[in-house]
Design a protein around this motif. Structure first.
Motif, mmCIF file in Angstrom:
data_model
loop_
_atom_site.group_PDB
_atom_site.id
_atom_site.type_symbol
_atom_site.label_atom_id
_atom_site.label_comp_id
_atom_site.label_asym_id
_atom_site.label_seq_id
_atom_site.Cartn_x
_atom_site.Cartn_y
_atom_site.Cartn_z
ATOM 1 N N GLY A 47 0.786 -1.227 0.000
ATOM 2 C CA GLY A 47 0.000 0.000 0.000
ATOM 3 C C GLY A 47 0.816 1.274 0.000
ATOM 4 N N SER A 48 2.133 1.144 -0.130
ATOM 5 C CA SER A 48 3.002 2.330 -0.082
ATOM 6 C C SER A 48 2.991 3.123 -1.383
ATOM 7 N N GLY A 49 2.540 2.488 -2.472
ATOM 8 C CA GLY A 49 2.499 3.166 -3.770
ATOM 9 C C GLY A 49 3.566 2.706 -4.744
ATOM 10 N N LYS A 50 4.415 1.750 -4.322
ATOM 11 C CA LYS A 50 5.548 1.376 -5.176
ATOM 12 C C LYS A 50 5.114 0.682 -6.476
ATOM 13 N N SER A 51 4.134 -0.223 -6.397
ATOM 14 C CA SER A 51 3.673 -0.876 -7.626
ATOM 15 C C SER A 51 2.839 0.077 -8.485
ATOM 16 N N THR A 52 2.098 0.961 -7.831
ATOM 17 C CA THR A 52 1.305 1.944 -8.577
ATOM 18 C C THR A 52 2.207 2.852 -9.402
ATOM 19 N N ILE A 53 3.301 3.304 -8.799
ATOM 20 C CA ILE A 53 4.190 4.192 -9.546
ATOM 21 C C ILE A 53 4.910 3.439 -10.659
ATOM 22 N N SER A 54 5.202 2.160 -10.445
ATOM 23 C CA SER A 54 5.892 1.386 -11.487
ATOM 24 C C SER A 54 5.024 1.260 -12.736
ATOM 25 N N LYS A 55 3.721 1.188 -12.559
ATOM 26 C CA LYS A 55 2.809 1.079 -13.708
ATOM 27 C C LYS A 55 2.707 2.392 -14.479
ATOM 28 N N GLN A 56 3.133 3.493 -13.866
ATOM 29 C CA GLN A 56 3.218 4.773 -14.588
ATOM 30 C C GLN A 56 4.353 4.738 -15.613
ATOM 31 N N PHE A 57 5.397 3.970 -15.314
ATOM 32 C CA PHE A 57 6.582 3.963 -16.171
ATOM 33 C C PHE A 57 6.341 3.226 -17.490
ATOM 34 N N ASP A 218 6.394 5.451 1.203
ATOM 35 C CA ASP A 218 5.407 5.197 2.242
ATOM 36 C C ASP A 218 4.252 6.180 2.049
ATOM 37 N N SER A 219 3.037 5.652 2.117
ATOM 38 C CA SER A 219 1.833 6.484 1.946
ATOM 39 C C SER A 219 1.882 7.316 0.666
ATOM 40 N N GLY A 220 2.441 6.723 -0.399
ATOM 41 C CA GLY A 220 2.453 7.375 -1.704
ATOM 42 C C GLY A 220 3.564 8.366 -1.946
ATOM 43 N N SER A 221 4.442 8.562 -0.947
ATOM 44 C CA SER A 221 5.517 9.545 -1.076
ATOM 45 C C SER A 221 6.878 8.888 -0.908
ATOM 46 N N ILE A 222 7.915 9.547 -1.422
ATOM 47 C CA ILE A 222 9.286 9.090 -1.201
ATOM 48 C C ILE A 222 9.735 9.585 0.164
ATOM 49 N N VAL A 223 10.154 8.642 1.021
ATOM 50 C CA VAL A 223 10.546 9.018 2.383
ATOM 51 C C VAL A 223 12.040 8.804 2.635
ATOM 52 N N LEU A 241 9.239 2.129 9.271
ATOM 53 C CA LEU A 241 8.442 2.099 8.042
ATOM 54 C C LEU A 241 7.880 0.705 7.752
ATOM 55 N N GLY A 242 8.118 -0.230 8.667
ATOM 56 C CA GLY A 242 7.624 -1.590 8.486
ATOM 57 C C GLY A 242 8.461 -2.424 7.548
ATOM 58 N N LEU A 243 9.733 -2.053 7.377
ATOM 59 C CA LEU A 243 10.618 -2.753 6.449
ATOM 60 C C LEU A 243 11.809 -3.356 7.186
#
Length: 280
Positions: A47-57, A218-223, A241-243
């Motif tokens: 849910g951090s947004g990492k796969s969502t942003i990858s699909k933008q590429f 995390d939460s859609g942003s780069i931390v 960050l749960g990692l």
């Protein structure tokens, strides 16, 4: 800039409830650049947004606002989709979802055929791609009889046959056993040496440690962002960050807590051995 493969500018992306109401931003005001030939790992909990942003590429998703440029092409322009997908291929979690033919070499040929490449050139590309992922001897095999790691390498060959400049691996090793993960990571290392830009979305910290640069979301942003040494030395921040961090980084952290003077940016067993041998 000519040396920038992917350029995100103030990227927002929102999934909508009921097709109308925006609930939350899955990607929230992200700006980043990926240079040509760079190997970047993107980390983050579910849910951090990492796969969502990858699909933008790859143009699978387009920005709610902001801009994404892939090899100079604006992803928001529908006419650029084919050029974007020729430039940037994508490998997903489940290789079965990317295999479309009943024979390995036919599957690898599928992409170039859809690009309208001439048959002689397709034959050359298929052979070269299968050799590059060490699957040439399996070219006449049925994909469903292969192991998970072999299937994923066939999927990679299918992307390579389209001559991409960049490949995004979206948790491509998540469904594989340790042997299959090693096969895929060895292939990624070889592709990196050939100059292809690599973006790796992963939950495995040891895989991310091989990258040139790590981006933590995390939460859609780069931390967090930096080299593997810089990012993995921040053990407490990563845990918050749960990692996890690679085991050797965890060991360095625990030794420091016990008052043992070792560096916090150790990344390998050999470095740890050297550090311990230098203690007095």
């Amino acid at each position: 800039m000519k040396d920038i493969m992917i350029d995100c500018k103030n990227l927002f992306y929102a999934y909508a409830d009921d097709g109308e109401t925006v609930s939350t931003y899955a990607v929230n005001d992200v700006s980043l650049e990926v240079r040509r030939g760079e190997f970047v790992a993107i980390l983050g909990r579910n849910g951090s947004g990492k796969s969502t942003i990858s699909k933008q590429f790859n143009g699978l998703f387009t920005p709610s606002s902001g801009k994404v440029y892939v090899d100079g092409f604006d992803t928001s322009l529908e006419g650029n989709v084919w050029d974007i997908r020729k430039s940037c291929g994508m490998i997903f979690q489940n290789p079965d979802n990317q295999i479309v033919a009943t024979i390995v070499e036919e599957d690898v040929a599928f992409g170039p055929e859809n690009l309208g490449i001439q048959p002689e050139e397709i034959r050359t590309r298929v052979d070269e791609a299968l050799k590059k992922v060490d699957m040439f001897e399996f070219r006449k095999h049925a994909p469903h009889l292969l192991s998970g790691g072999q299937k994923q390498r066939v999927a990679i060959a299918g992307i390579l046959a389209m001559k991409p400049k960049c490949i995004v691996f979206d948790e491509a090793t998540a469904m594989l056993d340790p042997s299959g993960r090693k096969e895929v990571m060895d292939t990624i290392e070889d592709l990196r040496k050939s100059g292809i830009t690599i973006i790796l979305i992963t939950h495995y910290m040891e895989e991310a440690a091989k990258a040139d640069r790590i981006i933590v979301m995390d939460s859609g942003s780069i931390v967090l962002e930096g080299t593997p040494r810089e990012v993995f030395s921040k053990v407490e921040e990563m845990k918050a960050l749960g990692l996890d961090v690679p085991q050797i980084c965890e060991l360095a952290y625990e030794l420091q807590k016990e008052g043992i003077d070792v560096r916090s940016d150790i990344l390998s067993i050999d470095e740890m051995v050297d550090a311990l041998c230098q203690l007095k």
